[in-house]
Design an enzyme around this catalytic site. Structure first.
Site, short mmCIF file in Angstrom:
data_model
loop_
_atom_site.label_atom_id
_atom_site.label_comp_id
_atom_site.label_asym_id
_atom_site.label_seq_id
_atom_site.Cartn_x
_atom_site.Cartn_y
_atom_site.Cartn_z
N LEU A 150 -10.64 4.02 4.25
CA LEU A 150 -9.87 2.82 3.94
C LEU A 150 -8.36 3.06 4.07
O LEU A 150 -7.62 2.16 4.44
CB LEU A 150 -10.22 2.30 2.55
CG LEU A 150 -11.68 1.87 2.38
CD1 LEU A 150 -11.90 1.25 1.01
CD2 LEU A 150 -12.10 0.90 3.47
N ASP A 151 -7.92 4.27 3.76
CA ASP A 151 -6.52 4.62 4.02
C ASP A 151 -6.20 4.45 5.50
O ASP A 151 -5.24 3.76 5.88
CB ASP A 151 -6.25 6.07 3.62
CG ASP A 151 -6.03 6.23 2.13
OD1 ASP A 151 -5.58 5.28 1.48
OD2 ASP A 151 -6.31 7.33 1.61
N GLN A 152 -7.00 5.10 6.33
CA GLN A 152 -6.70 5.08 7.77
C GLN A 152 -7.13 3.77 8.41
O GLN A 152 -6.54 3.34 9.40
CB GLN A 152 -7.34 6.28 8.44
CG GLN A 152 -6.74 7.60 7.95
CD GLN A 152 -7.08 8.78 8.81
OE1 GLN A 152 -8.24 9.10 9.01
NE2 GLN A 152 -6.05 9.45 9.32
N ASP A 162 -8.11 5.66 -1.93
CA ASP A 162 -9.20 5.36 -1.01
C ASP A 162 -10.54 5.26 -1.74
O ASP A 162 -11.28 4.28 -1.58
CB ASP A 162 -9.26 6.44 0.07
CG ASP A 162 -10.23 6.11 1.18
OD1 ASP A 162 -9.79 5.68 2.25
OD2 ASP A 162 -11.45 6.28 0.98
#
Length: 402
Positions: free
Chosen positions: A167-169, A139
């Site tokens: 950005l991951d989620q 991320d």
């Protein structure tokens, strides 16, 4: 009532944050998630502390409503298990490095040949094309590469990442939207397809108006802290006992703010009459506002501003939000019966459906908790499962039938 994805089976080969966040969304929507983990250690997030009665909070947060099975994908018999499950599933999700699934014999073309109607989702760091596609990325790395880290923070401050896995989620959300769209297409045509998204693509998309502003002006965006590049007054202000956030995006709201502050003469002041003028003079205006705000507490001002129709809030700590009456009012927390953790609860997905509700039905699984049940449902005999256990292709507890 069943969730909207009830009856959809997802074979989940994801680990860490992004992929499991994606399959968590599908799980809460009612899909059956078969989470395949590597032997011994499982998903990397199981080891990410702090720990709640021995369970990593990262894993607990994003792996509810799933079943866990342990499969050694390096063994042909382990890969055959995936092939058998994919043949009975609707969706397959992976977030390995570029080309890793192809090397394992689990790429899109291979699985499509097994199940032509399969929706196959690949969530990566940099996407499926370009020179960066083979790079590893987390991320924070993608935040730096997509420009988010470069604009985060206040003027003159050190570089800092956005301190959540944004950005991951975020890519998990786009992946879920892509899968649901592909399932809708599949329902109409019978066709499966490949869905791709990445942390980098999400980051560039979320740069949004900053990117367009650069295209128009050629000027790099400045770090604004809590302030806004396009609106003023808009930011964090010091009250008598703490900070509060005030957001003014148009002249009508500015007039309401001036009324609450007892400064209606500012409305006709040429320096503040229009939003562009206020943006140009934002620092001067902020000093004047703070001089007034320091006469009362943040709570007092939030109450006065709310009654005056002005958007504002205290800048709260995590502990305050966790116990906030509004969180309770909108039902953000789901209480679950966990075999080892007392008073276990998780935040729900931030949307509701009236006729096919989103729900958290099952606590996050122990490593390999469901291996045998999944194989039995897939048609494996007790003898086959014993053989797989003996070779180490799977891990789990075989229930001996009486």
């Amino acid at each position: 009532m069943e969730g909207p994805l009830s009856g959809i089976t997802v074979v989940d080969l994801t680990t860490n944050i992004s992929g499991p966040s994606l399959t968590m969304i599908l799980a809460d929507l009612g899909a059956e998630i078969i989470k395949i983990e590597r032997p011994d250690n499982g998903d990397d997030s199981r080891a990410m502390g702090p720990f709640w009665e021995g369970e990593g909070v990262y894993f607990l947060h994003i792996n509810r409503n799933k079943q866990s099975m342990v499969v050694d994908l390096k063994q042909e018999s382990g890969r055959q298990i995936v092939y058998d499950l994919v043949g009975q599933a609707e969706v397959f999700v992976e977030n390995f490095r570029f080309n890793k699934c192809e090397q394992l014999g689990l790429g899109y073309d291979k699985l499509k040949a097994i199940n032509p109607s399969l929706v196959y989702c690949s969530l990566s760091a940099y996407g499926q094309e370009g020179e960066l596609r083979e790079r590893p990325g987390y991320d924070a790395i993608a935040q730096a590469d997509a420009g988010l880290m470069g604009i985060n923070g206040s003027e003159g401050s050190e570089v800092s990442r956005i301190p959540v896995s944004i950005l991951d989620q975020g890519s998990a959300m786009w992946g879920a939207i892509g899968i649901i769209s592909a399932l809708f297409h599949r329902e109409r045509t019978g066709e499966g397809q490949l869905v791709t998204t990445s942390l980098y693509e999400t980051g560039v998309f979320w740069m949004g108006y900053h990117m367009l502003s650069w295209l128009v002006t050629g000027k790099e965006p400045e770090k604004m802290g809590a302030n806004h590049t396009a609106f003023a007054p808009y930011g964090a202000f010091q009250a008598g006992d703490g900070l509060l956030m005030i957001g003014i995006s148009n002249n009508s709201l500015f007039k309401r703010l001036c009324s609450v502050l007892g400064k209606l003469e500012w409305v006709e002041d040429p320096r503040y009459k229009t939003n562009p003028a206020r943006v140009q003079n934002m620092k001067e205006l902020a000093v004047k506002i703070e001089n007034i705000l320091q006469e009362k507490t943040a709570d007092d001002w939030v109450d006065l501003l709310a009654r005056g129709g002005v958007p504002s809030s205290k800048i709260k700590r995590v502990s305050e939000v966790a116990n906030d009456e509004q969180s309770e009012a909108v039902g953000m927390w789901s209480n679950l019966l966990h075999p080892e953790i007392t008073d276990f609860k998780l935040p729900r997905l931030p949307f509701s459906l009236s006729e096919s509700p989103v729900s958290i039905r099952k606590v996050p699984p122990k490593l390999g908790e469901n291996t045998m049940d999944i194989l039995e449902r897939a048609g494996y005999s007790e003898e086959q499962m014993r053989s797989l256990l003996d070779t180490g292709a799977i891990q789990g507890n075989l229930k001996v039938k009486k």
